[in-house]
Scaffold this motif. Structure first.
Motif, PDB file in Angstrom:
ATOM      1  N   GLY A  91       0.217  -2.274 -12.262  1.00  0.00           N
ATOM      2  CA  GLY A  91       1.697  -1.801 -12.622  1.00  0.00           C
ATOM      3  C   GLY A  91       1.801  -0.787 -11.880  1.00  0.00           C
ATOM      4  N   ALA A  92       0.945  -0.231 -10.643  1.00  0.00           N
ATOM      5  CA  ALA A  92       1.169   1.307  -9.682  1.00  0.00           C
ATOM      6  C   ALA A  92       1.613   0.792  -8.307  1.00  0.00           C
ATOM      7  CB  ALA A  92       0.420   2.101 -10.119  1.00  0.00           C
ATOM      8  N   ALA A  93       1.270  -0.690  -7.959  1.00  0.00           N
ATOM      9  CA  ALA A  93       1.710  -1.283  -6.541  1.00  0.00           C
ATOM     10  C   ALA A  93       2.887  -1.260  -5.754  1.00  0.00           C
ATOM     11  CB  ALA A  93       0.879  -2.689  -6.553  1.00  0.00           C
ATOM     12  N   GLN A  94       2.950  -0.529  -5.305  1.00  0.00           N
ATOM     13  CA  GLN A  94       4.107  -0.598  -4.680  1.00  0.00           C
ATOM     14  C   GLN A  94       4.959  -1.087  -3.960  1.00  0.00           C
ATOM     15  OE1 GLN A  94       5.791   2.146  -1.778  1.00  0.00           O
ATOM     16  NE2 GLN A  94       5.063   3.983  -2.655  1.00  0.00           N
ATOM     17  N   PRO A 129       4.586  -8.253   2.372  1.00  0.00           N
ATOM     18  CA  PRO A 129       4.839  -7.893   0.867  1.00  0.00           C
ATOM     19  C   PRO A 129       3.512  -8.024  -0.363  1.00  0.00           C
ATOM     20  CG  PRO A 129       6.450  -9.367   1.680  1.00  0.00           C
ATOM     21  CD  PRO A 129       5.239  -9.877   2.375  1.00  0.00           C
ATOM     22  N   ALA A 130       3.480  -9.287  -0.329  1.00  0.00           N
ATOM     23  CA  ALA A 130       2.390  -9.222  -1.467  1.00  0.00           C
ATOM     24  C   ALA A 130       1.271  -8.573  -1.150  1.00  0.00           C
ATOM     25  CB  ALA A 130       1.660 -10.985  -1.743  1.00  0.00           C
ATOM     26  N   LEU A 131       0.402  -8.511  -0.091  1.00  0.00           N
ATOM     27  CA  LEU A 131      -0.742  -8.229   0.552  1.00  0.00           C
ATOM     28  C   LEU A 131      -0.240  -6.234   0.153  1.00  0.00           C
ATOM     29  CD1 LEU A 131      -1.658  -9.897   3.998  1.00  0.00           C
ATOM     30  CD2 LEU A 131      -3.133  -9.929   1.803  1.00  0.00           C
ATOM     31  N   ARG A 132       0.472  -5.765   1.321  1.00  0.00           N
ATOM     32  CA  ARG A 132       1.027  -4.344   1.031  1.00  0.00           C
ATOM     33  C   ARG A 132       0.714  -3.654  -0.356  1.00  0.00           C
ATOM     34  NH1 ARG A 132       5.830  -3.837   1.804  1.00  0.00           N
ATOM     35  NH2 ARG A 132       6.012  -3.148  -0.311  1.00  0.00           N
ATOM     36  N   ALA A 133       1.272  -4.695  -1.079  1.00  0.00           N
ATOM     37  CA  ALA A 133       0.936  -3.721  -2.694  1.00  0.00           C
ATOM     38  C   ALA A 133       0.040  -4.244  -3.248  1.00  0.00           C
ATOM     39  CB  ALA A 133       2.119  -4.465  -3.441  1.00  0.00           C
ATOM     40  N   SER A 134      -1.408  -4.267  -2.455  1.00  0.00           N
ATOM     41  CA  SER A 134      -2.274  -4.696  -3.345  1.00  0.00           C
ATOM     42  C   SER A 134      -3.261  -3.921  -2.505  1.00  0.00           C
ATOM     43  CB  SER A 134      -3.063  -6.283  -2.694  1.00  0.00           C
ATOM     44  OG  SER A 134      -2.202  -7.217  -3.538  1.00  0.00           O
ATOM     45  N   VAL A 135      -2.636  -3.090  -1.483  1.00  0.00           N
ATOM     46  CA  VAL A 135      -3.103  -1.668  -1.168  1.00  0.00           C
ATOM     47  C   VAL A 135      -4.621  -1.516  -1.755  1.00  0.00           C
ATOM     48  CG1 VAL A 135      -3.436  -0.243   0.683  1.00  0.00           C
ATOM     49  CG2 VAL A 135      -2.998  -2.159   1.000  1.00  0.00           C
ATOM     50  N   GLY A 136      -5.633  -0.519  -1.839  1.00  0.00           N
ATOM     51  CA  GLY A 136      -6.472  -0.497  -2.941  1.00  0.00           C
ATOM     52  C   GLY A 136      -6.439  -0.718  -4.399  1.00  0.00           C
ATOM     53  N   GLY A 137      -6.437  -2.320  -4.804  1.00  0.00           N
ATOM     54  CA  GLY A 137      -6.444  -2.834  -5.478  1.00  0.00           C
ATOM     55  C   GLY A 137      -7.644  -4.420  -4.759  1.00  0.00           C
ATOM     56  N   PRO A 138      -7.147  -5.054  -6.140  1.00  0.00           N
ATOM     57  CA  PRO A 138      -8.425  -6.532  -5.298  1.00  0.00           C
ATOM     58  C   PRO A 138      -7.610  -7.630  -4.863  1.00  0.00           C
ATOM     59  CG  PRO A 138      -7.818  -6.309  -8.197  1.00  0.00           C
ATOM     60  CD  PRO A 138      -7.310  -5.525  -7.513  1.00  0.00           C
ATOM     61  N   GLY A 174      -1.933   0.065   5.220  1.00  0.00           N
ATOM     62  CA  GLY A 174      -3.701   0.795   4.577  1.00  0.00           C
ATOM     63  C   GLY A 174      -4.233   0.922   5.623  1.00  0.00           C
ATOM     64  N   ASP A 175      -5.476   0.758   5.474  1.00  0.00           N
ATOM     65  CA  ASP A 175      -6.592   0.847   6.417  1.00  0.00           C
ATOM     66  C   ASP A 175      -6.856   0.559   7.882  1.00  0.00           C
ATOM     67  OD1 ASP A 175      -8.317   2.335   8.104  1.00  0.00           O
ATOM     68  OD2 ASP A 175     -10.021   2.362   6.800  1.00  0.00           O
ATOM     69  N   ALA A 176      -5.628  -0.268   8.449  1.00  0.00           N
ATOM     70  CA  ALA A 176      -5.328  -1.012   9.881  1.00  0.00           C
ATOM     71  C   ALA A 176      -6.561  -0.971  10.434  1.00  0.00           C
ATOM     72  CB  ALA A 176      -4.269  -1.134  10.018  1.00  0.00           C
ATOM     73  N   HIS A 177      -6.886   0.057  11.396  1.00  0.00           N
ATOM     74  CA  HIS A 177      -8.743  -0.057  12.002  1.00  0.00           C
ATOM     75  C   HIS A 177      -9.250   0.313  11.120  1.00  0.00           C
ATOM     76  CE1 HIS A 177      -5.501   0.809  14.859  1.00  0.00           C
ATOM     77  NE2 HIS A 177      -4.750   1.700  14.231  1.00  0.00           N
ATOM     78  N   GLY A 178      -9.805  -0.217  10.460  1.00  0.00           N
ATOM     79  CA  GLY A 178     -11.223  -0.169   9.384  1.00  0.00           C
ATOM     80  C   GLY A 178     -11.760   0.940   9.619  1.00  0.00           C
ATOM     81  N   THR A 179     -11.676   2.256   9.244  1.00  0.00           N
ATOM     82  CA  THR A 179     -11.889   3.444   9.951  1.00  0.00           C
ATOM     83  C   THR A 179     -13.119   3.668   8.230  1.00  0.00           C
ATOM     84  OG1 THR A 179     -10.183   4.726   8.670  1.00  0.00           O
ATOM     85  CG2 THR A 179     -10.842   4.196  11.285  1.00  0.00           C
ATOM     86  N   ARG A 198     -14.552  -6.086  -2.579  1.00  0.00           N
ATOM     87  CA  ARG A 198     -13.303  -6.272  -3.908  1.00  0.00           C
ATOM     88  C   ARG A 198     -12.229  -5.994  -3.391  1.00  0.00           C
ATOM     89  NH1 ARG A 198     -17.692  -6.350  -8.841  1.00  0.00           N
ATOM     90  NH2 ARG A 198     -18.000  -8.771  -8.126  1.00  0.00           N
ATOM     91  N   THR A 199     -11.913  -4.808  -3.114  1.00  0.00           N
ATOM     92  CA  THR A 199     -10.571  -4.057  -2.178  1.00  0.00           C
ATOM     93  C   THR A 199     -10.253  -4.128  -1.243  1.00  0.00           C
ATOM     94  OG1 THR A 199     -11.600  -2.669  -3.926  1.00  0.00           O
ATOM     95  CG2 THR A 199      -9.422  -1.549  -3.466  1.00  0.00           C
ATOM     96  N   LEU A 200      -9.081  -3.978  -1.724  1.00  0.00           N
ATOM     97  CA  LEU A 200      -8.002  -4.298  -0.229  1.00  0.00           C
ATOM     98  C   LEU A 200      -7.664  -2.745   0.498  1.00  0.00           C
ATOM     99  CD1 LEU A 200      -6.624  -6.333   2.669  1.00  0.00           C
ATOM    100  CD2 LEU A 200      -4.425  -6.029   0.480  1.00  0.00           C
ATOM    101  N   LEU A 201      -8.335  -2.569   1.324  1.00  0.00           N
ATOM    102  CA  LEU A 201      -8.067  -1.248   2.179  1.00  0.00           C
ATOM    103  C   LEU A 201      -7.094  -1.320   2.909  1.00  0.00           C
ATOM    104  CD1 LEU A 201     -11.827  -0.628   3.068  1.00  0.00           C
ATOM    105  CD2 LEU A 201     -10.484   0.004   0.880  1.00  0.00           C
ATOM    106  N   GLY A 202      -6.529  -2.469   3.759  1.00  0.00           N
ATOM    107  CA  GLY A 202      -5.635  -3.022   4.854  1.00  0.00           C
ATOM    108  C   GLY A 202      -5.705  -3.670   5.821  1.00  0.00           C
ATOM    109  N   GLY A 203      -4.826  -3.545   6.222  1.00  0.00           N
ATOM    110  CA  GLY A 203      -4.786  -5.491   7.490  1.00  0.00           C
ATOM    111  C   GLY A 203      -3.550  -4.639   8.290  1.00  0.00           C
TER     112      GLY A 203
END
Lengths: 855, 119
Positions: free
Chosen positions: A427-430, A391-400, A344-349, A376-381
């Motif tokens: 459900g749409a999480a990859q 795996p859990a974090l990546r799939a959560s990008v864009g969501g809680p 995701g947005d690993a650099h926090g832009t 509230r929303t995970l953008l990256g890391g």
């Protein structure tokens, strides 16, 4: 015939190959005739794992090639021109007509304009095949790697230009080839695109520890040779001179778009063949996918977006309307042995975003989460050192977030600490980003009957590339309420209890007959030991004779415990922990003479470690001659019956706990069971033998014995429950006999007594009815079966020593019986030999943590 | 081509117990040789690529689908005896060796050298 259309694919890399597979699986009617024209002489191979080539993987092992008669694959035949008017491509060998043309030409390594990089003058020569100076290489193809390996022979140092992902891979390759290795990176940190400053600093420490020398914040200005033509070294922008024998340039890639450019197709602003969201170029007959394509102007240098493009075009060519879903540029890598992940947005832009970071210098873990301004929303890391949460974090990008941030970042130990969050994922999480598989698709596959991980892999491709999402697949199966089949494994649809009854009633004596009549295939490491245990419980004699030998796990096969380095440990039986000085001396002498590491076990015995297979019979010979027998420390069998000193010596002892422990241990020695069995006898209520943490524990009372059942230590400790009180010794033995035999007959594979009682309808009450009141009418049979075991017991060590045929299997090498395994070496720790760790990896065991998210 | 191959005699065929492996030294490399239920021979590297211990010959032989398999005795990952691929961990594999039975003797050929880092 007139219906068939011609499809020509240019390029057979990972993406080109995936496209052909995707099209072939969709094109059931055979509408397309497929021709693949490839430049390289190898069919598609796994470029992502290219570096494994230096770790011993062969070209064949990296191959992604799938034989397919419906595809005309022409290797070593690059396309040189496209004639769009006549819809033909030209190669050195001829022309191919197309109705649809797919460009999957990938990219080429970028070599910056460094003075001296080329044989001939000039950075003008930059292109797919620049004439690099001898000793200067790029890192892209199997041929590149072969050339590097050949050149490295007899040379001492190498330098990599570029400290990104590919550069670190190349550095590891040089390290594996035995070269002193330098990395020159223009940015002030390693992997500048993926990780942030703190992550880069942690990475630097890992890299330096491996002996790789980073030169950060400097550019290479010149490559210089010696008069004899050998490479001399590099001049750096800070004026430093870096001597080196070999240089690998890994400074990025550029799309291979020259065919498209020559054919007049529209290119992206920064190169690449411009395509729309359907991956179609400015010519409606021509498509481009992978690293050569610029989707809406952007090129992606990762395989996952390329795979997504391949699926899009395959769908479109059979009449679909798929479009490029946007790219997941997450990456999880093991670079130089260090786990690194960014997503995701690993650099926090993102404007206003918040960082949560975690740094642990002791465990060398760095982690960062980027959250939206309301947290509230995970953008990256970014994760360095421990990527269990990836795996859990990546799939959560864009969501809680799937849990509290710190709990997510702190190392989870077994990698599942954060996993229960899958229930919270949209459900749409990859879940599998390598293959673009969403949670919804997986749930759908489960609903359609995929009941295990292999099934999900086959159905959806999830988990088939990097494998990091496999733990999530397991969790998804379990939260989806997949009712677990009682089938033991793919070879038997039966539970262990059913197999026990089949074998007993039909008097089956061999695995071959059992699997032929009641199963399929040839068994596995799950069902074979189960059948071996059942056959042993039914009194089939020496466990290693005839076909039974092939069923035994290595421990039972060698009558000793395999340890991490492939050596074994030997545990002689010391019933009740009572031992004479003479026997103690023999154990000491054997340990000294064979240089074995010696330790008192938790079960009042002595474990002798570090024996090679060919030493085992010699060690047993000495022990058996001194009156010892096998302690069955290796088997799913009765292990040990621990005791205190009881009434013999103790001021408080009310009964002879030592005498009872010895009698019981000798009675049940060698008894095979679904799981190992432990026991203890305490001489009074002070409970010094810790009997209530055992499968069956006995505590003396003023009037006799109290019997406790279903306790255990181990991963999930449990106290045993009081089953009967104030028993006479005779009553006690009768109930324990029945308890053990009933357990052996009806428990599941690897089910401990605690779980067995828990799963029983009516629990301990039911057990009491069966064993004491004979509610099932089984007791006579259980008593008889145990009596048969006691009567037939024979020491397996002694049986082995007496038979030359049986002894034959105790050699390191069948064609060199006197040569000890050269891989086994020892170091000395606290005065005793221990395995030399070398490159062996520690075994990680999942331990409970307190960071779990409620499931 | 065949003339280039130096076959190493490992043992007499009956020495191999069905569905049980033996370890052998072939040109200084440790090789695990197996005889399956149907009498076929397979040879793979003796080193478990995951634990790095030299133990593969001591694993349980069986099948998964059509594939004849062996499970590492240390942590039970299953490998296809025909290809050396680990069926449980993608991307992990053991090397495969040529093996044959000639005149009642089991023979193994060393791996062609260009496959890995020569040392």
């Amino acid at each position: 015939m007139s219906e068939r259309s011609e499809l020509v694919v240019v390029g057979n890399g990972m993406v080109g190959q995936r496209f052909v597979e995707a099209l072939r699986s969709r094109d059931g009617g055979g509408r397309w005739r497929v021709t693949v024209l490839a430049e390289e002489s190898w069919p598609a191979y796994d470029r992502v794992r290219l570096s494994a080539f230096f770790d011993g993987a062969s070209a064949e092992e990296l191959s992604l090639h799938q034989p397919d008669d419906g595809v005309d694959l022409r290797l070593g035949e690059p396309v040189v021109a496209i004639d769009r008017e006549r819809r033909r491509v030209r190669t050195g060998a001829g022309e191919y007509r197309y109705d649809a043309l797919v460009l999957a030409t990938g990219s080429y390594p970028f070599v910056p304009p460094i003075d001296g990089a080329y044989v001939a003058a000039g950075p003008d020569a930059i292109g797919p095949t620049p004439s690099l100076r001898p000793g200067v290489f790029v890192y892209r193809t199997l041929d590149d790697l072969t050339a590097i390996r050949d050149f490295a022979k007899g040379r001492r140092t190498g330098a990599v230009i570029g400290g990104g992902l590919l550069g670190l891979e190349a550095a590891n390759a040089l390290r594996l080839l035995g070269l002193g290795t330098h990395v020159v990176e223009f940015a002030p940190r390693l992997m500048p695109v993926q990780v942030d400053e703190a992550g880069g600093a942690m990475l630097r420490r890992y890299v330096e520890e491996l002996g790789v020398v980073p030169h950060l914040g400097v550019a290479t200005t010149a490559i210089r040779s010696r008069p004899d033509g050998e490479l001399a070294g590099l001049t750096l922008s800070d004026g430093a001179w870096l001597p080196t024998d070999l240089v690998v340039v890994a400074a990025g890639i550029r799309p291979r778009d020259e065919l498209a450019r020559d054919a007049g197709l529209t290119l992206g602003e920064r190169g690449g063949v411009r395509v729309d969201a359907g991956c179609r170029t400015s010519d409606e007959r021509i498509w481009a996918i992978g690293e050569c394509a610029a989707v809406e102007g952007t090129c992606y240098g990762l395989v996952a977006p390329g795979y997504a493009m391949a699926e899009v075009v395959a769908d479109r060519l059979v009449g679909g309307t798929a479009s490029f879903p946007g790219a997941d540029t997450s990456a999880k890598l093991k670079l130089l042995g260090v786990d690194v992940a960014a997503f995701g947005d690993a650099h926090g832009t993102t404007p206003g975003c918040l960082d949560v970071t975690f740094t642990d210098p002791a465990t060398r873990v760095y982690a960062k989460l980027v959250l939206s301004d309301d947290a509230r929303t995970l953008l990256g890391g970014v994760l360095v050192g421990d990527v269990a949460a990836y795996p859990a974090l990546r799939a959560s990008v864009g969501g809680p977030l799937p849990g509290p941030p710190l709990a997510l970042l702190a190392p989870a130990g077994d990698g599942t600490g954060t996993g229960s969050g899958i229930a919270a994922l949209p459900g749409a999480a990859q879940v599998c980003s390598c293959n673009g598989v969403t949670k919804d698709q997986l749930v759908g596959a489960i609903a359609e009957g995929c009941v295990d991980v292999p099934g999900l892999k086959a159905c959806t491709r999830a988990g088939t590339s990097c494998g990091s999402c496999v733990p999530m697949l397991k969790q998804l199966l379990s939260v989806s309420g997949v009712s677990l089949s009682k089938a033991l494994c793919e070879h038997f649809a039966h539970s262990r209890q059913e197999l026990f009854e089949i074998i007993r009633v039909r008097e089956i004596r061999t695995f071959s007959r059992l699997v032929a009549e009641h199963g399929t295939g040839r068994g596995c490491d799950i069902c074979k030991p189960v059948v071996a245990s059942i056959l042993a419980s039914l009194g089939n004699g020496y466990v290693l004779d005839g076909e039974q030998a092939s069923l035994q796990d290595t421990n039972d096969h060698f009558l000793a415990n395999i340890q991490r380095d492939g050596t074994y440990s030997v545990v002689p039986r010391i019933p009740g922990g009572e031992i004479t000085p003479e026997k103690l001396i023999v154990i000491g002498e054997v340990a000294r003479d064979f240089q074995l590491y010696t330790k008192i076990t938790g079960g009042q015995r002595i474990d002798l470690f570090g024996a090679r297979v060919e030493q085992l019979p010699k060690i047993w010979r000495r022990l058996v001659d001194a009156g010892f027998e096998s302690g069955h420390a290796y088997g799913k069998a009765l292990r040990t019956i621990k005791s205190c000193v009881g009434s013999t010596w103790c001021r408080y002892g009310v009964q002879d706990s030592v005498g009872l422990a010895i009698a019981l241990e000798l009675r049940y020695r060698g008894l095979r069971a679904p799981h190992k069995i432990k026991s203890a006898v305490s001489g009074c209520a002070r409970e010094c033998a810790e009997a209530r943490s055992k499968d069956f524990g006995i505590i003396a009372t003023d009037n006799g014995w109290n019997l406790y059942l279903g306790g255990n230590g181990g991963f999930r400790p449990r106290h045993a429950e009081l089953f009967a009180t104030d028993l006479s010794t005779e009553e006690l033995v009768r109930y324990v006999d029945r308890f053990l035999m009933f357990y052996i007959r009806t428990a599941d594979r690897l089910q401990r007594t605690a779980a067995w009682i828990e799963a029983m309808d009516g629990g301990l009450e039911h057990l009491r009815a069966v064993l004491v009141d004979d509610s099932l009418g089984l007791c006579a049979e259980l008593d008889a079966a145990l009596a048969r075991h006691v009567g037939a017991y024979s020491d397996e060590w002694r049986d082995t020593l007496e038979d030359p045929d049986r002894l034959r299997r105790f050699t390191s090498f069948v064609n060199a019986p006197d040569v000890p395994d050269p891989s086994i070496t020892f170091e000395v720790e606290r005065g005793q030999p221990v395995p030399a760790m070398g490159e062996r990896r520690p075994v990680t065991l999942g331990l409970p943590t307190t960071m779990g998210v409620p499931s | 081509m065949n003339d280039d191959v130096r076959w190493t005699t490992v043992c007499a065929y009956p020495r191999l117990e069905p569905e049980r492996g033996v370890a052998a030294l072939v040109d200084g490399e440790q090789v695990a040789v197996f005889r399956t239920y149907d009498g076929r021979l397979f040879a793979i590297g003796q080193q478990d690529p995951i634990s790095r211990a030299f133990v593969m010959a001591r694993g349980i032989v069986g099948s998964r689908g059509e594939a004849p398999t062996v499970a590492s005795p240390l942590h039970k990952q299953v490998y296809d005896l025909r290809t050396g691929h680990c069926l449980d961990v993608p991307g992990v594999a053991v090397p495969v060796y040529r093996v044959r039975c000639r005149d009642g003797l089991v023979e193994v050929a060393p791996r062609p050298q260009p496959a890995a880092g020569d040392s």
